[in-house]
Design an enzyme around this catalytic site. Structure first.
Site, PDB file in Angstrom:
ATOM      1  N   TYR A   1      -5.447   6.846   3.402  1.00 36.52           N
ATOM      2  CA  TYR A   1      -4.759   5.682   3.955  1.00 36.52           C
ATOM      3  C   TYR A   1      -5.688   4.669   4.617  1.00 36.52           C
ATOM      4  CZ  TYR A   1      -0.793   8.697   3.097  1.00 36.52           C
ATOM      5  OH  TYR A   1       0.126   9.510   2.489  1.00 36.52           O
TER       6      TYR A   1
ATOM      7  N   ALA B   1       7.255   8.341   3.295  1.00 31.99           N
ATOM      8  CA  ALA B   1       7.840   9.410   2.479  1.00 31.99           C
ATOM      9  C   ALA B   1       9.317   9.180   2.176  1.00 31.99           C
ATOM     10  CB  ALA B   1       7.647  10.752   3.175  1.00 31.99           C
TER      11      ALA B   1
ATOM     12  N   ARG C   1       5.734  11.708  -5.716  1.00 35.56           N
ATOM     13  CA  ARG C   1       5.534  10.366  -5.153  1.00 35.56           C
ATOM     14  C   ARG C   1       5.726   9.262  -6.196  1.00 35.56           C
ATOM     15  NH1 ARG C   1       3.349  11.050   0.023  1.00 35.56           N
ATOM     16  NH2 ARG C   1       2.163  12.978   0.266  1.00 35.56           N
TER      17      ARG C   1
END
Length: 149
Positions: free
Chosen positions: A23, A77, A111
């Site tokens: 990230y 998420a 994802r």
């Protein structure tokens, strides 16, 4: 001046310290400042909000109607699980751009599914914190084309 809600979901309050190899090292405060600075250059204003709670995100989306002209959403998420967030976006009928710091399509298969994308103008992923700037550009262009400036 058109206003954009920049909404961040769970764990994004840990930016800069949580898995920086995925990230990056930019903090949420830095992302929010970059959004404010870039929005100003586009003739927009921004309100930034982060919550780890799905209901709070839904409430913020509902409250955006009549207050903001668009939404930049990194649902974290919840992107992959929340039909409720998708329904909230559809309900308020505001243009939204989905943002992800990492390229969710190059990660784990779970994802790859995004409920948010079904309610968004488009998705920006894989460009780190710069994705938020790109999302603001996309919304500014959309508002201009729609005559909603």
């Amino acid at each position: 001046m058109p206003s954009i809600l920049v909404l961040n979901g769970p764990n994004l309050n840990l930016l800069g310290t949580r898995q920086p190899e995925v990230y990056g090292s930019v903090t949420l405060a830095m992302v929010e400042q970059a959004c404010a600075d870039h929005a100003k250059s586009l003739g927009l204003s921004v309100d930034c909000l982060q919550s780890n709670h799905e209901g709070a995100l839904i409430d913020a989306i509902h409250a955006a109607k009549g207050q903001h002209q668009g939404i930049v959403l990194n649902a974290g998420a919840y992107t992959h699980t929340s039909i409720a967030l998708m329904d909230a976006l559809i309900s308020v009928e505001l243009p939204a751009v989905e943002v992800h710091l990492s390229n969710i399509h190059a990660r784990e298969p779970f994802r790859h599914v995004s409920y948010i994308s079904k309610a968004a103008l488009g998705q920006i992923c894989g460009f780190g914190a710069h994705g938020y700037v790109l999302a603001l550009d996309a919304l500014a262009n959309h508002l201009k084309e729609a005559g909603a400036e």
